[in-house]
Design an enzyme around this catalytic site. Structure first.
Site, mmCIF file in Angstrom:
data_model
loop_
_atom_site.group_PDB
_atom_site.id
_atom_site.type_symbol
_atom_site.label_atom_id
_atom_site.label_comp_id
_atom_site.label_asym_id
_atom_site.label_seq_id
_atom_site.Cartn_x
_atom_site.Cartn_y
_atom_site.Cartn_z
ATOM 1 C CE LYS A 1 -0.504 22.740 59.099
ATOM 2 N NZ LYS A 1 -1.318 23.742 59.552
ATOM 3 C CG PHE B 1 -3.635 32.590 63.666
ATOM 4 C CD1 PHE B 1 -2.857 32.153 62.567
ATOM 5 C CD2 PHE B 1 -4.929 33.297 63.485
ATOM 6 C CE1 PHE B 1 -3.759 32.167 61.429
ATOM 7 C CE2 PHE B 1 -5.564 33.055 62.285
ATOM 8 C CZ PHE B 1 -4.837 32.758 61.139
ATOM 9 N NE ARG C 1 -5.970 20.459 59.546
ATOM 10 C CZ ARG C 1 -6.706 21.237 58.694
ATOM 11 N NH1 ARG C 1 -7.707 21.602 58.647
ATOM 12 N NH2 ARG C 1 -5.693 21.997 58.021
ATOM 13 C CG ASN D 1 -3.921 22.280 61.833
ATOM 14 O OD1 ASN D 1 -2.763 22.138 61.519
ATOM 15 N ND2 ASN D 1 -4.879 23.183 61.688
ATOM 16 C CG HIS E 1 -1.622 23.371 54.226
ATOM 17 N ND1 HIS E 1 -2.380 24.770 54.442
ATOM 18 C CD2 HIS E 1 -1.502 23.302 52.931
ATOM 19 C CE1 HIS E 1 -2.489 25.361 53.247
ATOM 20 N NE2 HIS E 1 -1.950 24.448 52.366
#
Length: 211
Positions: free
Chosen positions: A19, A65, A113, A123, A126
């Site tokens: 990410k 979220f 993570r 975090n 994925h």
């Protein structure tokens, strides 16, 4: 490097995403991936629009979220990777650890993570949650990918019952009668010669002339 072809056959694939918050650690993360027994089949760096993020995380739509998630995932480039190995999905989920990076540092301090994430939202990584999700997500990130569907248990059992077991039983019966010195090689040769999917060739076959 895009490794789209490989000589081995893998029983399971999963999608990994590095990410925006962890992309500066991509080389370190990829090194851990390879050392953990995964093969990288496909890899691409891209930046998703908020709309594309909404489509990718469609199963999370409506949750509180969700707007923050799509904003975060579209805030910078990501790296999408197709991973392959035996039990790839479970191994990758174990390697990245719990969703909340803060809690992960308490309960799973060695997971990725815990090392690279900073919060529940940010975090770092994925992983696909199921085989169906993995198939959908890989196709989303790599649209030209062809993924053979996993056969159901019932379909597998039916195939074995109909096409494999009868021939194998016949071969094992002959094996017991013959009692060869090397039973494994004898059975392998017998199965090749008696493959029901192959045409039978008879020695001395007469070919009729064409008038």
């Amino acid at each position: 490097m895009d490794q789209t072809t490989h000589s081995r056959i893998y029983v399971e694939r999963t999608l990994a995403l590095i990410k925006p918050d962890a992309i500066h650690k991509a080389e370190e993360i990829e090194d851990v991936i390879l050392k953990s027994g995964f093969i990288i089949l496909q890899k691409r760096k891209l930046q998703l629009s908020p709309e594309q993020c909404s489509d990718f995380y469609a199963d999370q739509y409506g949750k509180l979220f969700f707007p923050s998630l799509t904003a975060f995932m579209s805030s910078g480039p990501i790296i999408a990777i197709t991973l392959a190995r035996k039990n790839a999905m479970a191994h990758w989920k174990s390697l990245i650890g719990p969703v909340n990076s803060i809690k992960a540092r308490e309960t799973h301090p060695e997971c990725l993570r815990a090392k690279y994430g900073t919060s529940d939202l940010k975090n770092a990584l994925h992983g696909s949650n199921s085989l169906l999700a993995a198939e959908r997500e890989i196709k989303f990130m790599f649209p030209n990918t062809v993924i053979e569907p996993f056969p159901s248990r019932e379909a597998t059992e039916e195939y074995l019952s109909r096409y494999v077991n009868p021939t194998l039983l016949q071969g094992l019966t002959e094996l017991c009668k013959q009692k060869p010195h090397n039973p494994c090689i004898w059975l392998a040769d017998w199965l090749i010669q008696n493959n029901p999917n192959m045409p039978q060739i008879c020695d001395g076959a007469i070919v009729e002339g064409v008038e």
